[in-house]
Design a protein around this motif. Structure first.
Motif, mmCIF file in Angstrom:
data_model
loop_
_atom_site.group_PDB
_atom_site.id
_atom_site.type_symbol
_atom_site.label_atom_id
_atom_site.label_comp_id
_atom_site.label_asym_id
_atom_site.label_seq_id
_atom_site.Cartn_x
_atom_site.Cartn_y
_atom_site.Cartn_z
ATOM 1 N N ASN A 132 22.410 -30.665 -45.275
ATOM 2 C CA ASN A 132 22.541 -29.527 -44.286
ATOM 3 C C ASN A 132 21.826 -30.124 -42.871
ATOM 4 O O ASN A 132 20.961 -30.760 -42.699
ATOM 5 C CB ASN A 132 21.379 -28.394 -44.838
ATOM 6 C CG ASN A 132 21.433 -27.136 -43.758
ATOM 7 O OD1 ASN A 132 20.966 -27.568 -42.698
ATOM 8 N ND2 ASN A 132 21.507 -25.992 -44.336
ATOM 9 N N HIS A 133 23.002 -29.921 -41.910
ATOM 10 C CA HIS A 133 22.624 -30.593 -40.686
ATOM 11 C C HIS A 133 21.316 -30.084 -40.155
ATOM 12 O O HIS A 133 20.652 -30.998 -39.390
ATOM 13 C CB HIS A 133 23.864 -30.120 -39.607
ATOM 14 C CG HIS A 133 23.738 -30.609 -38.288
ATOM 15 N ND1 HIS A 133 24.172 -31.888 -37.787
ATOM 16 C CD2 HIS A 133 23.059 -29.873 -37.386
ATOM 17 C CE1 HIS A 133 23.932 -31.874 -36.551
ATOM 18 N NE2 HIS A 133 23.302 -30.891 -36.152
ATOM 19 N N LEU A 134 20.808 -28.790 -40.264
ATOM 20 C CA LEU A 134 19.679 -28.229 -39.674
ATOM 21 C C LEU A 134 18.364 -28.987 -40.244
ATOM 22 O O LEU A 134 17.429 -29.255 -39.664
ATOM 23 C CB LEU A 134 19.565 -26.808 -39.914
ATOM 24 C CG LEU A 134 20.672 -26.050 -39.359
ATOM 25 C CD1 LEU A 134 20.653 -24.769 -39.725
ATOM 26 C CD2 LEU A 134 20.710 -26.347 -37.619
ATOM 27 N N GLY A 151 18.584 -32.118 -41.502
ATOM 28 C CA GLY A 151 18.476 -33.474 -40.771
ATOM 29 C C GLY A 151 17.676 -33.399 -39.555
ATOM 30 O O GLY A 151 16.738 -33.970 -39.354
ATOM 31 N N HIS A 152 17.893 -32.326 -38.517
ATOM 32 C CA HIS A 152 17.012 -31.960 -37.491
ATOM 33 C C HIS A 152 15.605 -32.019 -37.893
ATOM 34 O O HIS A 152 14.594 -32.477 -37.429
ATOM 35 C CB HIS A 152 17.381 -30.961 -36.770
ATOM 36 C CG HIS A 152 18.429 -31.218 -35.857
ATOM 37 N ND1 HIS A 152 18.607 -32.172 -34.923
ATOM 38 C CD2 HIS A 152 19.727 -30.522 -35.738
ATOM 39 C CE1 HIS A 152 19.920 -32.082 -34.273
ATOM 40 N NE2 HIS A 152 20.621 -31.139 -34.608
ATOM 41 N N ALA A 153 15.227 -31.031 -39.200
ATOM 42 C CA ALA A 153 13.945 -30.577 -39.480
ATOM 43 C C ALA A 153 13.112 -31.663 -39.988
ATOM 44 O O ALA A 153 11.873 -31.888 -39.790
ATOM 45 C CB ALA A 153 14.147 -29.480 -40.426
ATOM 46 N N VAL A 172 15.645 -26.433 -31.680
ATOM 47 C CA VAL A 172 16.227 -25.904 -30.573
ATOM 48 C C VAL A 172 17.554 -26.764 -30.272
ATOM 49 O O VAL A 172 17.515 -27.958 -29.843
ATOM 50 C CB VAL A 172 15.536 -25.656 -29.195
ATOM 51 C CG1 VAL A 172 14.731 -24.550 -29.077
ATOM 52 C CG2 VAL A 172 14.565 -27.116 -29.216
ATOM 53 N N SER A 173 18.621 -26.193 -30.441
ATOM 54 C CA SER A 173 19.875 -27.012 -30.513
ATOM 55 C C SER A 173 21.191 -25.918 -29.804
ATOM 56 O O SER A 173 20.879 -25.040 -29.353
ATOM 57 C CB SER A 173 20.203 -27.303 -31.974
ATOM 58 O OG SER A 173 21.043 -26.420 -32.717
ATOM 59 N N GLY A 174 22.497 -26.402 -29.960
ATOM 60 C CA GLY A 174 23.443 -25.871 -29.382
ATOM 61 C C GLY A 174 23.902 -24.481 -30.258
ATOM 62 O O GLY A 174 24.206 -23.756 -29.658
ATOM 63 N N THR A 177 19.184 -35.348 -30.254
ATOM 64 C CA THR A 177 20.505 -34.808 -30.318
ATOM 65 C C THR A 177 21.345 -35.480 -31.629
ATOM 66 O O THR A 177 20.547 -36.245 -32.086
ATOM 67 C CB THR A 177 21.107 -35.278 -29.001
ATOM 68 O OG1 THR A 177 20.905 -36.633 -28.723
ATOM 69 C CG2 THR A 177 20.774 -34.595 -27.776
ATOM 70 N N ASP A 178 22.297 -35.041 -31.778
ATOM 71 C CA ASP A 178 23.235 -35.183 -33.133
ATOM 72 C C ASP A 178 23.126 -36.633 -33.251
ATOM 73 O O ASP A 178 23.714 -37.452 -32.465
ATOM 74 C CB ASP A 178 24.602 -34.365 -33.137
ATOM 75 C CG ASP A 178 24.091 -32.997 -33.369
ATOM 76 O OD1 ASP A 178 23.146 -32.709 -33.580
ATOM 77 O OD2 ASP A 178 25.226 -32.248 -33.019
ATOM 78 N N ASN A 179 22.925 -37.133 -34.508
ATOM 79 C CA ASN A 179 23.094 -38.493 -34.943
ATOM 80 C C ASN A 179 22.910 -38.507 -36.379
ATOM 81 O O ASN A 179 22.795 -37.583 -37.009
ATOM 82 C CB ASN A 179 21.849 -39.473 -34.441
ATOM 83 C CG ASN A 179 20.682 -38.550 -35.254
ATOM 84 O OD1 ASN A 179 20.129 -39.154 -36.271
ATOM 85 N ND2 ASN A 179 19.732 -37.540 -34.463
HETATM 86 ZN ZN ZN Z 1 22.620 -30.765 -34.210
#
Ligand code: ZN
Ligand code: KG4
Length: 347
Positions: free
Chosen positions: A108-110, A112-114, A132-134, A304-306
């Motif tokens: 899950n992309h979120l 990944g950020h988390a 906090v993202s797009g 940012t996305d990576n």
């Molecule tokens: Zn993102």
């Protein structure tokens, strides 16, 4: 672990080791392809991911000086995001997993950020997270891999979306977040008075559409109904200050609840594209420290996305036996509180 990220307008591949070393981390931005449209065009994004993903993966392995035999798994973003792009990355990962006999982790992309702060700073669970993202703006308690307790979220626009729309109103460059931040550097945040939506209200929810509308009205009231460069800079600074204040106010509410529920937890993490904003980091760091919590923000390039964050989430899941079948279906919508946390949980 090889990570693949294709959920929006960055094609990315990375190799991360279990001891938190990022062996390679390649991000190819599609900004130039979307710029004429001032927004991400899903069809263009999907085609561009398809054109570049194979080369990027080969380069990521080369940079990491590793071969297929050195990998312990393949992790790819399986949602949420633009479905065409997600399918490109996930299908590529499935093909590699099948041919090389490697486990697949559908990330899950979120998440990944988390989990990025555990990759960059090695912090333990539990922690309080402002994402906090797009496409997202949420406060969550992170108890473990797959274990998220949502405290609040936006009732309308995501914060990154508000930055992007404000940039368009001010006729600033695309993408909006970095452009607003750059313009705000020369602006006077006090010339225009903008609202602080939700500030002071109980709970941890956010609202940004009123702030964006206030910027629109301010622009309309200027001579000619357009922002000259000086007014654009002043409005960008006022907007950024309002966003920072609102995020800090909501964070303080979330901290109070987190403290009650997790007396041992003492870390506040910020993640997602908007966390790359220096002023927002400063204001949040001050507010969090004043509450006696430790503030953790990954380096801007990992906000940012990576794909390093996807590889890392893959490693965390693999360690717990949370791998996925080759039948795993991409999910355009996939809230963080619907994640498998135990082997065998339904995705
Ligand atoms: Zn993102
Ligand atoms: O996490 P991210 O790269 O992609 C999503 O998962 O959405 O976040 C992208 C968002 C965009 O809305 C972009 O304008 C915003 O993050 N952003 C920023 C900054 N850099 C990126 N917003 C404010 N200041 C920045 N420096």
């Amino acid at each position: 672990m090889l990570g693949i990220e294709t959920s929006c307008d960055e094609t990315a591949a990375a190799v991360v080791a279990g001891d938190r070393r990022i062996l390679s981390d390649i991000v190819l931005s599609q900004i130039e392809e979307h710029r004429p449209y001032q927004g991400v065009v899903p069809e263009i994004a999907a085609r561009s991911h398809l054109d570049h993903i194979d080369r990027l993966i080969a380069q990521a392995l080369k940079d990491a000086r590793c071969g297929w035999e050195d990998l312990n798994g393949i992790a790819a973003t399986a949602g949420p995001g633009l479905i065409g792009g997600v399918l490109v990355g996930l299908t590529t990962a499935k093909a590699i997993a099948l041919v090389r006999g490697l486990p697949l982790v559908a990330v899950n992309h979120l998440e990944g950020h988390a989990l990025t702060a555990r990759l960059t700073d090695g912090i333990d669970f539990p922690y309080l997270l402002l994402l906090v993202s797009g496409g997202h703006c949420q406060l969550l308690a992170v108890e473990g891999v797959g274990l998220y307790r949502r405290y609040g979220g936006t009732v309308d626009d995501a914060v990154g979306e508000a930055f992007d729309k404000t940039a368009a109103l001010l006729r600033l460059d695309y993408p909006g977040g970095p452009a607003v931040e750059a313009a705000a550097l020369h602006g006077d945040p006090k010339r225009f008075t903008l609202p602080r939506p939700m500030a002071g209200r109980p709970g941890c929810d956010f609202s940004f559409s009123g702030l964006k509308t206030a910027v629109r009205h301010a622009v309309a009231a200027l001579p000619g109904g357009e922002a000259d460069p000086e007014s654009a800079a002043d409005l960008a600074a006022a907007f950024q200050a309002a966003v920072a204040d609102v995020l800090a106010d909501r964070a303080i509410h979330a901290i109070a609840r987190f403290r009650e529920e997790f007396p041992a937890g003492d870390r506040f993490v910020v993640a997602g594209g908007v966390a790359a904003n220096t002023r927002i980091r400063e204001v949040l760091a001050g507010a969090v420290a004043a509450q006696g919590m430790q503030f953790v923000a990954p380096p801007a390039t990992l906000c940012t996305d990576n794909a390093a964050m996807i590889a890392w989430a893959g490693l965390e899941r693999l360690r717990l036996g949370l791998t996925d079948s080759l039948e795993f279906a991409a999910r355009p919508r996939w809230p963080l509180d619907e994640l498998p946390a135990q082997p065998g949980d339904a995705p």
